[in-house]
Write an enzyme that holds these catalytic residues in place. Structure first.
Site, PDB file in Angstrom:
ATOM      1  N   CYS A 126       3.094   8.469   1.771  1.00  0.00           N
ATOM      2  CA  CYS A 126       3.401   7.526   2.844  1.00  0.00           C
ATOM      3  C   CYS A 126       3.745   6.194   2.179  1.00  0.00           C
ATOM      4  O   CYS A 126       2.911   5.613   1.486  1.00  0.00           O
ATOM      5  CB  CYS A 126       2.173   7.397   3.757  1.00  0.00           C
ATOM      6  SG  CYS A 126       2.367   6.158   5.036  1.00  0.00           S
ATOM      7  N   CYS A 144       2.518  -5.501  15.970  1.00  0.00           N
ATOM      8  CA  CYS A 144       1.834  -4.738  17.018  1.00  0.00           C
ATOM      9  C   CYS A 144       0.352  -5.108  17.001  1.00  0.00           C
ATOM     10  O   CYS A 144      -0.217  -5.311  15.922  1.00  0.00           O
ATOM     11  CB  CYS A 144       2.001  -3.241  16.773  1.00  0.00           C
ATOM     12  SG  CYS A 144       3.727  -2.758  16.686  1.00  0.00           S
ATOM     13  N   GLY A 159       5.266  -2.208   7.212  1.00  0.00           N
ATOM     14  CA  GLY A 159       6.609  -2.704   7.487  1.00  0.00           C
ATOM     15  C   GLY A 159       7.395  -1.860   8.464  1.00  0.00           C
ATOM     16  O   GLY A 159       7.038  -0.728   8.772  1.00  0.00           O
ATOM     17  N   GLU A 160       8.458  -2.465   8.976  1.00  0.00           N
ATOM     18  CA  GLU A 160       9.353  -1.781   9.909  1.00  0.00           C
ATOM     19  C   GLU A 160      10.592  -1.345   9.107  1.00  0.00           C
ATOM     20  O   GLU A 160      11.438  -2.173   8.751  1.00  0.00           O
ATOM     21  CB  GLU A 160       9.726  -2.742  11.049  1.00  0.00           C
ATOM     22  CG  GLU A 160      10.841  -2.272  11.949  1.00  0.00           C
ATOM     23  CD  GLU A 160      10.735  -0.827  12.428  1.00  0.00           C
ATOM     24  OE1 GLU A 160       9.757  -0.475  13.096  1.00  0.00           O
ATOM     25  OE2 GLU A 160      11.646  -0.030  12.101  1.00  0.00           O
ATOM     26  N   CYS A 217      -2.215  -3.244  14.646  1.00  0.00           N
ATOM     27  CA  CYS A 217      -1.799  -2.898  13.292  1.00  0.00           C
ATOM     28  C   CYS A 217      -2.119  -3.989  12.277  1.00  0.00           C
ATOM     29  O   CYS A 217      -1.736  -5.150  12.457  1.00  0.00           O
ATOM     30  CB  CYS A 217      -0.305  -2.602  13.287  1.00  0.00           C
ATOM     31  SG  CYS A 217       0.312  -2.236  11.644  1.00  0.00           S
ATOM     32  N   SER A 261       7.626   5.249  17.345  1.00  0.00           N
ATOM     33  CA  SER A 261       6.273   4.840  17.747  1.00  0.00           C
ATOM     34  C   SER A 261       6.335   4.382  19.195  1.00  0.00           C
ATOM     35  O   SER A 261       6.665   3.235  19.485  1.00  0.00           O
ATOM     36  CB  SER A 261       5.787   3.706  16.837  1.00  0.00           C
ATOM     37  OG  SER A 261       5.669   4.181  15.523  1.00  0.00           O
ATOM     38  N   LEU A 262       6.033   5.286  20.094  1.00  0.00           N
ATOM     39  CA  LEU A 262       6.230   5.023  21.526  1.00  0.00           C
ATOM     40  C   LEU A 262       5.024   4.303  22.134  1.00  0.00           C
ATOM     41  O   LEU A 262       5.157   3.218  22.689  1.00  0.00           O
ATOM     42  CB  LEU A 262       6.499   6.362  22.236  1.00  0.00           C
ATOM     43  CG  LEU A 262       6.800   6.303  23.721  1.00  0.00           C
ATOM     44  CD1 LEU A 262       8.115   5.586  23.978  1.00  0.00           C
ATOM     45  CD2 LEU A 262       6.851   7.726  24.306  1.00  0.00           C
ATOM     46  N   CYS A 276      -2.422   2.101   7.951  1.00  0.00           N
ATOM     47  CA  CYS A 276      -1.446   1.167   7.391  1.00  0.00           C
ATOM     48  C   CYS A 276      -1.915  -0.284   7.390  1.00  0.00           C
ATOM     49  O   CYS A 276      -2.343  -0.812   8.392  1.00  0.00           O
ATOM     50  CB  CYS A 276      -0.104   1.397   8.073  1.00  0.00           C
ATOM     51  SG  CYS A 276       0.517   0.328   9.307  1.00  0.00           S
ATOM     52  N   CYS A 320       4.778  -7.286   8.129  1.00  0.00           N
ATOM     53  CA  CYS A 320       5.710  -6.732   9.119  1.00  0.00           C
ATOM     54  C   CYS A 320       5.942  -7.779  10.205  1.00  0.00           C
ATOM     55  O   CYS A 320       4.980  -8.370  10.711  1.00  0.00           O
ATOM     56  CB  CYS A 320       5.144  -5.455   9.738  1.00  0.00           C
ATOM     57  SG  CYS A 320       6.259  -4.728  10.965  1.00  0.00           S
ATOM     58  N   GLU A 363       0.827  -1.207   0.000  1.00  0.00           N
ATOM     59  CA  GLU A 363       0.000   0.000   0.000  1.00  0.00           C
ATOM     60  C   GLU A 363       0.860   1.255   0.000  1.00  0.00           C
ATOM     61  O   GLU A 363       1.912   1.304   0.631  1.00  0.00           O
ATOM     62  CB  GLU A 363      -0.866   0.028   1.260  1.00  0.00           C
ATOM     63  CG  GLU A 363      -1.794  -1.149   1.341  1.00  0.00           C
ATOM     64  CD  GLU A 363      -2.631  -1.124   2.603  1.00  0.00           C
ATOM     65  OE1 GLU A 363      -3.433  -2.034   2.770  1.00  0.00           O
ATOM     66  OE2 GLU A 363      -2.480  -0.202   3.412  1.00  0.00           O
TER      67      GLU A 363
HETATM   68  N1  SAH Z   1       6.604   0.182  11.449  1.00  0.00           N
HETATM   69  C1  SAH Z   1       6.812   1.555  11.675  1.00  0.00           C
HETATM   70  C2  SAH Z   1       6.236   2.428  10.589  1.00  0.00           C
HETATM   71  C3  SAH Z   1       4.894   2.061  10.035  1.00  0.00           C
HETATM   72  S1  SAH Z   1       3.507   2.189  11.106  1.00  0.00           S
HETATM   73  C4  SAH Z   1       6.307   1.969  13.023  1.00  0.00           C
HETATM   74  O1  SAH Z   1       5.628   1.187  13.673  1.00  0.00           O
HETATM   75  O2  SAH Z   1       6.628   3.083  13.439  1.00  0.00           O
HETATM   76  C5  SAH Z   1       3.167   3.933  11.116  1.00  0.00           C
HETATM   77  C6  SAH Z   1       2.482   4.418  12.383  1.00  0.00           C
HETATM   78  O3  SAH Z   1       1.116   3.975  12.407  1.00  0.00           O
HETATM   79  C7  SAH Z   1       3.122   3.891  13.662  1.00  0.00           C
HETATM   80  O4  SAH Z   1       3.281   4.912  14.607  1.00  0.00           O
HETATM   81  C8  SAH Z   1       2.102   2.869  14.099  1.00  0.00           C
HETATM   82  O5  SAH Z   1       2.237   2.591  15.451  1.00  0.00           O
HETATM   83  C9  SAH Z   1       0.819   3.511  13.707  1.00  0.00           C
HETATM   84  N2  SAH Z   1      -0.326   2.607  13.692  1.00  0.00           N
HETATM   85  C10 SAH Z   1      -0.416   1.364  13.192  1.00  0.00           C
HETATM   86  N3  SAH Z   1      -1.658   0.855  13.386  1.00  0.00           N
HETATM   87  C11 SAH Z   1      -2.356   1.818  14.018  1.00  0.00           C
HETATM   88  C12 SAH Z   1      -3.695   1.912  14.496  1.00  0.00           C
HETATM   89  N4  SAH Z   1      -4.567   0.913  14.353  1.00  0.00           N
HETATM   90  N5  SAH Z   1      -4.078   3.056  15.085  1.00  0.00           N
HETATM   91  C13 SAH Z   1      -3.221   4.103  15.216  1.00  0.00           C
HETATM   92  N6  SAH Z   1      -1.951   4.065  14.793  1.00  0.00           N
HETATM   93  C14 SAH Z   1      -1.524   2.941  14.202  1.00  0.00           C
HETATM   94 FE1  SF4 Z   2       4.015  -2.400  14.383  1.00  0.00          FE
HETATM   95 FE2  SF4 Z   2       4.726  -0.570  12.533  1.00  0.00          FE
HETATM   96 FE3  SF4 Z   2       4.943  -3.192  12.013  1.00  0.00          FE
HETATM   97 FE4  SF4 Z   2       2.534  -2.114  12.192  1.00  0.00          FE
HETATM   98  S1  SF4 Z   2       4.066  -1.647  10.662  1.00  0.00           S
HETATM   99  S2  SF4 Z   2       3.198  -4.075  13.099  1.00  0.00           S
HETATM  100  S3  SF4 Z   2       2.864  -0.562  13.783  1.00  0.00           S
HETATM  101  S4  SF4 Z   2       6.066  -2.065  13.567  1.00  0.00           S
END
Ligand code: SAH
Ligand code: SF4
Length: 338
Positions: A103, A114, A157-158, A117, A212-213, A330, A110, A90
């Site tokens: 983006c 998380c 992806g990361e 996600c 992403s904290l 994402c 990934c 995407e």
């Molecule tokens: N993998 C990387 C970059 C892609 S995700 C990362 O995790 O930072 C981009 C952002 O979208 C991250 O901050 C992620 O935590 C957030 N994200 C993913 N799924 C989400 C959701 N369901 N609601 C809000 N933020 C989300």
């Molecule tokens: Fe977590 Fe970012 Fe991977 Fe989604 S794309 S699983 S938020 S690390």
């Protein structure tokens, strides 16, 4: 193979070995990066035989659009693109008046997984290549009819688990003979891969870093990010400080607000302390429900959280969700389309 996977010297070598004059490489590059060409047919000033020969060696563009959705409310465009091996990724184009941002994804799936996600739902399939990463930028530029203003590496992806291809792609579009894309207009978002943040710092590029904290301590974070790819927060913070020392770039903390999990006053107080320690700004994101059971607090509570941080001297904003109607968060579209 995608022509954009070839570096400058390999493209030149290839064309010279075909007895082409030296200026052909420049012409091809102009089509690929200056006019966002997606096929050799478009390259009208190249001889037909050369176009055929190029087509047998490499593709000009690696993405085939499977779905293209536009949000009528805010003009967001989202593509689900098929790669040469049939996998899908995407890419999202976000427009606000006077600014265009793409983006981009760096992996199919990934490995971090998380809980909220969609991208990580089925784990990692594979890393994207340099050319596949660049082509997402070209796709958005083609849509806009001009070079986009910003790139955020926040798609599927990361990024720091595919740093080599990402570096090659971002360096590949930095040159004046390609897109001339300024590093300061690029932001890389990571879930906190410590060795990756340190390697990124040592590249000493002026890319912005976003972490992403989502939580203020390891226990709370453990409810969102499974252990396999999760590092202790203290190590992550030290790596972020190292990144700032080496690059001078400011850090952004991304924080998905989850109702009842990470949005209490005490937690936000701790978040403000972390932001001060790291000299970071904070981007609050209402958690997108996806198919997980986690939901965002009410919009009013989200704005109160922003005010709470601002009152403590933190530069904080609420990220508006663009493209809500087209599953722009994402990994959502790919998940919905299988
Ligand atoms: N993998 C990387 C970059 C892609 S995700 C990362 O995790 O930072 C981009 C952002 O979208 C991250 O901050 C992620 O935590 C957030 N994200 C993913 N799924 C989400 C959701 N369901 N609601 C809000 N933020 C989300
Ligand atoms: Fe977590 Fe970012 Fe991977 Fe989604 S794309 S699983 S938020 S690390």
């Amino acid at each position: 193979m995608n022509l954009k996977d070839l570096g400058e010297s390999r493209l030149k070598e290839l064309l010279v070995s075909w007895k082409q004059p030296a200026f052909r490489a420049k012409q091809v590059k102009e089509w690929l990066y200056g006019r966002f060409a997606v096929s050799y047919d478009e390259m009208t000033n190249l001889p037909g035989a050369l176009k055929e020969q190029l087509a047998t060696e490499a593709r000009a563009f690696s993405l085939t659009t499977r779905e293209r959705l536009t949000d009528p409310d805010d003009g967001t465009v989202k593509w689900l693109s098929e790669l040469e091996d049939g996998n899908t990724i995407e890419t999202v184009l976000i427009r606000v008046p006077g600014r265009t941002t793409v983006c981009i994804s760096t992996q199919v799936g990934c490995p971090v997984r998380c809980v909220f996600c969609a991208s990580g739902r089925n784990g990692l399939v594979r890393n994207l290549t340099k050319g596949e990463i660049i082509d997402q930028v070209i796709l958005a530029c083609r849509e806009v009819g001009d070079r986009v203003d910003n790139i955020v590496v926040m798609g599927m992806g990361e990024p720091l688990l595919n740093l080599e291809s990402l570096r090659d792609a971002l360096d590949g579009i930095a040159g004046e003979d390609t897109l001339g894309f300024g590093a300061r207009h690029i932001t890389i978002s990571t879930s906190g891969i410590v060795p990756g943040i340190r390697q990124l710092a040592e590249l000493e590029r002026s890319w912005n870093l976003a972490l992403s904290l989502h939580a203020v301590n390891d226990e709370m974070r453990g409810q969102i990010i499974p252990p396999a790819n999760r590092y202790p927060l203290e190590e992550i913070f030290q790596a972020c400080e190292y990144h700032r020392q080496l690059t001078g770039r400011m850090l952004t903390l991304e924080y998905a607000l989850i109702d009842g999990k990470n949005d209490s006053r005490e937690t936000l107080e701790e978040l403000s302390e972390i932001a001060h320690r790291l000299r970071a700004k904070v981007n609050l994101i209402p958690c997108n429900p996806n198919s997980s059971r986690l939901t965002a607090p009410t919009l009013r509570r989200c704005y109160e959280a922003v005010d709470f941080l601002v009152a403590r001297g933190v530069q904080a904003t609420l990220r508006h969700s663009h493209g809500q109607g087209i599953l722009a968060a994402c990994g959502q579209l790919r998940q919905a389309k299988g």
